[in-house]
Structure formats: structure tokens, C-alpha cells
Design a protein around this motif. Structure first.
Motif, PDB file in Angstrom:
ATOM      1  N   LYS A 149      85.421  45.330  40.822  1.00 27.55           N
ATOM      2  CA  LYS A 149      85.678  45.846  39.486  1.00 27.55           C
ATOM      3  C   LYS A 149      84.328  46.172  38.875  1.00 27.55           C
ATOM      4  CE  LYS A 149      87.940  45.106  35.133  1.00 27.55           C
ATOM      5  NZ  LYS A 149      88.748  44.274  34.290  1.00 27.55           N
ATOM      6  N   GLU A 150      84.085  47.463  38.674  1.00 30.34           N
ATOM      7  CA  GLU A 150      82.827  47.961  38.145  1.00 30.34           C
ATOM      8  C   GLU A 150      81.678  47.438  39.000  1.00 30.34           C
ATOM      9  OE1 GLU A 150      83.022  46.987  33.994  1.00 30.34           O
ATOM     10  OE2 GLU A 150      84.831  48.168  33.726  1.00 30.34           O
ATOM     11  N   GLN A 151      80.742  46.678  38.410  1.00 25.40           N
ATOM     12  CA  GLN A 151      79.585  46.220  39.171  1.00 25.40           C
ATOM     13  C   GLN A 151      79.758  44.811  39.747  1.00 25.40           C
ATOM     14  OE1 GLN A 151      78.223  46.744  35.357  1.00 25.40           O
ATOM     15  NE2 GLN A 151      76.661  45.176  35.446  1.00 25.40           N
ATOM     16  N   ILE A 152      81.004  44.330  39.775  1.00 21.66           N
ATOM     17  CA  ILE A 152      81.270  42.988  40.295  1.00 21.66           C
ATOM     18  C   ILE A 152      82.188  43.093  41.511  1.00 21.66           C
ATOM     19  CG2 ILE A 152      82.220  40.715  39.782  1.00 21.66           C
ATOM     20  CD1 ILE A 152      81.778  41.415  36.788  1.00 21.66           C
ATOM     21  N   GLU A 153      81.780  42.411  42.593  1.00 21.79           N
ATOM     22  CA  GLU A 153      82.596  42.356  43.805  1.00 21.79           C
ATOM     23  C   GLU A 153      82.767  40.898  44.195  1.00 21.79           C
ATOM     24  OE1 GLU A 153      81.348  45.270  46.943  1.00 21.79           O
ATOM     25  OE2 GLU A 153      79.677  45.523  45.553  1.00 21.79           O
ATOM     26  N   ALA A 154      83.954  40.528  44.651  1.00 22.99           N
ATOM     27  CA  ALA A 154      84.213  39.167  45.122  1.00 22.99           C
ATOM     28  C   ALA A 154      84.935  39.258  46.458  1.00 22.99           C
ATOM     29  CB  ALA A 154      85.053  38.395  44.112  1.00 22.99           C
ATOM     30  N   TYR A 155      84.430  38.513  47.439  1.00 24.11           N
ATOM     31  CA  TYR A 155      85.009  38.561  48.787  1.00 24.11           C
ATOM     32  C   TYR A 155      85.033  37.176  49.405  1.00 24.11           C
ATOM     33  CZ  TYR A 155      84.004  43.527  48.322  1.00 24.11           C
ATOM     34  OH  TYR A 155      83.959  44.817  47.871  1.00 24.11           O
ATOM     35  N   GLN A 156      85.981  36.999  50.339  1.00 25.38           N
ATOM     36  CA  GLN A 156      85.997  35.773  51.143  1.00 25.38           C
ATOM     37  C   GLN A 156      86.128  36.082  52.625  1.00 25.38           C
ATOM     38  OE1 GLN A 156      89.266  33.455  49.739  1.00 25.38           O
ATOM     39  NE2 GLN A 156      90.798  34.741  50.699  1.00 25.38           N
ATOM     40  N   SER A 157      86.360  37.360  52.964  1.00 22.59           N
ATOM     41  CA  SER A 157      86.441  37.713  54.378  1.00 22.59           C
ATOM     42  C   SER A 157      86.144  39.195  54.572  1.00 22.59           C
ATOM     43  CB  SER A 157      87.830  37.384  54.942  1.00 22.59           C
ATOM     44  OG  SER A 157      88.814  38.166  54.314  1.00 22.59           O
ATOM     45  N   GLY A 158      85.756  39.526  55.807  1.00 24.45           N
ATOM     46  CA  GLY A 158      85.521  40.912  56.164  1.00 24.45           C
ATOM     47  C   GLY A 158      84.278  41.534  55.578  1.00 24.45           C
ATOM     48  N   ARG A 159      83.390  40.732  55.023  1.00 24.91           N
ATOM     49  CA  ARG A 159      82.143  41.222  54.429  1.00 24.91           C
ATOM     50  C   ARG A 159      81.021  40.257  54.766  1.00 24.91           C
ATOM     51  NH1 ARG A 159      82.482  45.957  51.075  1.00 24.91           N
ATOM     52  NH2 ARG A 159      84.693  46.353  50.934  1.00 24.91           N
ATOM     53  N   TYR A 160      79.822  40.733  54.515  1.00 23.08           N
ATOM     54  CA  TYR A 160      78.681  39.824  54.590  1.00 23.08           C
ATOM     55  C   TYR A 160      77.820  40.073  53.370  1.00 23.08           C
ATOM     56  CZ  TYR A 160      74.563  42.697  55.653  1.00 23.08           C
ATOM     57  OH  TYR A 160      73.501  43.545  55.557  1.00 23.08           O
ATOM     58  N   PHE A 161      77.073  39.055  52.976  1.00 21.84           N
ATOM     59  CA  PHE A 161      76.141  39.174  51.863  1.00 21.84           C
ATOM     60  C   PHE A 161      74.736  38.937  52.392  1.00 21.84           C
ATOM     61  CE2 PHE A 161      78.516  38.153  47.656  1.00 21.84           C
ATOM     62  CZ  PHE A 161      79.461  39.108  47.935  1.00 21.84           C
ATOM     63  N   THR A 162      73.806  39.747  51.934  1.00 22.39           N
ATOM     64  CA  THR A 162      72.405  39.461  52.220  1.00 22.39           C
ATOM     65  C   THR A 162      72.066  38.148  51.518  1.00 22.39           C
ATOM     66  OG1 THR A 162      71.702  40.749  50.298  1.00 22.39           O
ATOM     67  CG2 THR A 162      71.769  41.898  52.434  1.00 22.39           C
ATOM     68  N   VAL A 163      71.150  37.398  52.096  1.00 20.63           N
ATOM     69  CA  VAL A 163      70.767  36.100  51.533  1.00 20.63           C
ATOM     70  C   VAL A 163      69.251  36.078  51.397  1.00 20.63           C
ATOM     71  CG1 VAL A 163      70.825  33.598  51.860  1.00 20.63           C
ATOM     72  CG2 VAL A 163      72.768  34.987  52.594  1.00 20.63           C
ATOM     73  N   THR A 164      68.776  35.734  50.198  1.00 21.20           N
ATOM     74  CA  THR A 164      67.331  35.726  49.957  1.00 21.20           C
ATOM     75  C   THR A 164      66.726  34.335  49.848  1.00 21.20           C
ATOM     76  OG1 THR A 164      67.577  35.791  47.547  1.00 21.20           O
ATOM     77  CG2 THR A 164      67.441  37.920  48.714  1.00 21.20           C
ATOM     78  N   GLY A 165      67.531  33.341  49.484  1.00 25.56           N
ATOM     79  CA  GLY A 165      66.951  32.012  49.255  1.00 25.56           C
ATOM     80  C   GLY A 165      66.073  31.989  48.014  1.00 25.56           C
ATOM     81  N   ARG A 166      66.318  32.911  47.100  1.00 17.02           N
ATOM     82  CA  ARG A 166      65.596  32.958  45.821  1.00 17.02           C
ATOM     83  C   ARG A 166      66.583  32.554  44.712  1.00 17.02           C
ATOM     84  NH1 ARG A 166      63.879  38.645  45.049  1.00 17.02           N
ATOM     85  NH2 ARG A 166      63.023  37.825  43.132  1.00 17.02           N
ATOM     86  N   PRO A 167      66.815  31.230  44.580  1.00 17.14           N
ATOM     87  CA  PRO A 167      67.835  30.760  43.627  1.00 17.14           C
ATOM     88  C   PRO A 167      67.470  31.056  42.175  1.00 17.14           C
ATOM     89  CG  PRO A 167      66.628  28.908  44.527  1.00 17.14           C
ATOM     90  CD  PRO A 167      66.137  30.128  45.240  1.00 17.14           C
ATOM     91  N   LEU A 168      68.482  31.235  41.395  1.00 21.48           N
ATOM     92  CA  LEU A 168      68.317  31.446  39.965  1.00 21.48           C
ATOM     93  C   LEU A 168      68.152  30.082  39.306  1.00 21.48           C
ATOM     94  CD1 LEU A 168      68.386  34.049  38.271  1.00 21.48           C
ATOM     95  CD2 LEU A 168      70.736  33.493  37.703  1.00 21.48           C
ATOM     96  N   ASP A 169      67.173  29.951  38.454  1.00 17.28           N
ATOM     97  CA  ASP A 169      66.906  28.687  37.776  1.00 17.28           C
ATOM     98  C   ASP A 169      68.121  28.201  36.998  1.00 17.28           C
ATOM     99  OD1 ASP A 169      64.317  28.895  38.692  1.00 17.28           O
ATOM    100  OD2 ASP A 169      63.473  29.546  36.784  1.00 17.28           O
ATOM    101  N   GLY A 170      68.367  26.902  37.056  1.00 14.50           N
ATOM    102  CA  GLY A 170      69.401  26.289  36.245  1.00 14.50           C
ATOM    103  C   GLY A 170      70.769  26.225  36.888  1.00 14.50           C
ATOM    104  N   PHE A 171      70.875  26.567  38.161  1.00 15.78           N
ATOM    105  CA  PHE A 171      72.166  26.541  38.843  1.00 15.78           C
ATOM    106  C   PHE A 171      72.094  25.627  40.056  1.00 15.78           C
ATOM    107  CE2 PHE A 171      72.360  30.182  36.194  1.00 15.78           C
ATOM    108  CZ  PHE A 171      73.671  30.168  35.732  1.00 15.78           C
ATOM    109  N   PRO A 172      73.256  25.134  40.524  1.00 14.97           N
ATOM    110  CA  PRO A 172      73.260  24.254  41.694  1.00 14.97           C
ATOM    111  C   PRO A 172      72.569  24.901  42.889  1.00 14.97           C
ATOM    112  CG  PRO A 172      75.423  24.307  40.675  1.00 14.97           C
ATOM    113  CD  PRO A 172      74.600  25.380  39.998  1.00 14.97           C
ATOM    114  N   LEU A 173      71.898  24.091  43.676  1.00 20.35           N
ATOM    115  CA  LEU A 173      71.192  24.594  44.862  1.00 20.35           C
ATOM    116  C   LEU A 173      72.004  24.447  46.130  1.00 20.35           C
ATOM    117  CD1 LEU A 173      67.585  23.338  44.025  1.00 20.35           C
ATOM    118  CD2 LEU A 173      68.583  25.607  43.652  1.00 20.35           C
ATOM    119  N   SER A 174      73.259  24.121  46.015  1.00 17.07           N
ATOM    120  CA  SER A 174      74.119  24.027  47.200  1.00 17.07           C
ATOM    121  C   SER A 174      75.533  24.431  46.863  1.00 17.07           C
ATOM    122  CB  SER A 174      74.094  22.613  47.762  1.00 17.07           C
ATOM    123  OG  SER A 174      74.580  21.702  46.820  1.00 17.07           O
TER     124      SER A 174
END
Length: 174
Positions: A149-174
Motif C-alpha cells: 500500500k503506497e510506500q509500505i510493503e509487508a510480506y511473510q513469504s515469496g520475497r526477500y529483504f536486503t539486510v544491513t545490520g544498521r539498526p534504528l536507535d530505540g528499537f529492539p535488537l532482536s
């Protein structure tokens, strides 16, 4: 937009151990098609499939391939398990990265309507390779396999996400 995008390098230390433990890793290299894209690849450079586990690797294998310098980053495959990925595109300004953590860290440089959604999710959130988006990984399930929906996408299968390991401050790390 013919110029190759400048992607940030991933940091393996920032990637949650729970994601690293899953054998759902690929590598990626930016490729120019109609636009710049990041197709999932196997460590040998051949294409990976987001629906075929035989084309995925463990984190150490994918990271080792990334470290050869042949690839631009690593990615995590969403395969219908208990991990959902939410992608918020073009919602943050990377120009302030590294300026002052109290200004550029956390949600300070994120569109307010997106910031509120991310606060509500309260899960591991990291900056995308371009610096302009955010990826959220959370435990759970969607009522459908994916939704955009617009600039937001949510998936649980059939996709992959790039991963940077650059966490946003103030959020859980796991």
C-alpha cells in the motif's frame, strides 16, 4: 537515474542472532534493468529463488560470499515462517546520517506518519541499503502472503529483504 546508487555496506554485528540462525540467506548485487534492482543470488553468483530453499544459504556462507567483494550485500528470505518483513520505502533522509546521533538517530529523520507505524510495531528496525527506507522484521503472521500500500510493503513469504545490520536507535535488537 542511470547512475549506480550508492549503497551502504552491511554490518554483520548489527544483524540479530535470531535471523542469522535461520538458513534463509542470499547475497545480492545491484543490477540495472528498467531501473536499479537487487536480485537475490546464491553465493556462487547464480540466481536464487525466494520460493526454493535449495537456493538459500546459512548466514556464515552468505556473509563469506559478501566479504569476497563480488556482491553488494546480503538478504534474508521470507518463506512463510514466523517472521514477517515490513518495508517502508522513501521515508527517511540519509543526508543527516553520521551528523549527530541525537538528531539523525531513531525516528528523527523519518516521515511522521511512518514513524508512528514503526513505533506501533516496536520490533527490530534497520535502515535500508539506500538509507532512504526502513526494514522491520517481526515475529508473527499475515492474513495474506503479502500486501503493498503506497510506500509500505509487508510480506511473510515469496520475497526477500536486503539486510544491513544498521539498526534504528530505540528499537529492539532482536
Amino acid at each position: 537515474m542511470d547512475e549506480r546508487p550508492n549503497y551502504s555496506k552491511p554490518d554483520s554485528e548489527g544483524i540479530p542472532d535470531a535471523l542469522k540462525a535461520e538458513p534463509r540467506w542470499v547475497v545480492w548485487k545491484a543490477e540495472k534493468r528498467d531501473r536499479w534492482t537487487k536480485p537475490p543470488l546464491r553465493p556462487d553468483g547464480t540466481f536464487a529463488s525466494t520460493t526454493n530453499p535449495e537456493t538459500w544459504s546459512t548466514f556464515p556462507v552468505a556473509w563469506g560470499a559478501y566479504e569476497t567483494g563480488k556482491f553488494d550485500g546480503v538478504g534474508f528470505v521470507l518463506n512463510g515462517g514466523k517472521i514477517v518483513g515490513v518495508d517502508f520505502d522513501k521515508c527517511r533522509c540519509p543526508a543527516f546520517d553520521g551528523v549527530d546521533g541525537s538528531i539523525s538517530g531513531g525516528l528523527n529523520m523519518v516521515l511522521p506518519e511512518i514513524a508512528q507505524r514503526i513505533r506501533e510495531l516496536n520490533a527490530y528496525t534497520e535502515v535500508s541499503p539506500s538509507g532512504k527506507g526502513l526494514h522491520v522484521f517481526l515475529k508473527g503472521a499475515l492474513p495474506v502472503s503479502g500486501k503493498r500500500k503506497e510506500q509500505i510493503e509487508a510480506y511473510q513469504s515469496g520475497r526477500y529483504f536486503t539486510v544491513t545490520g544498521r539498526p534504528l536507535d530505540g528499537f529492539p535488537l532482536s
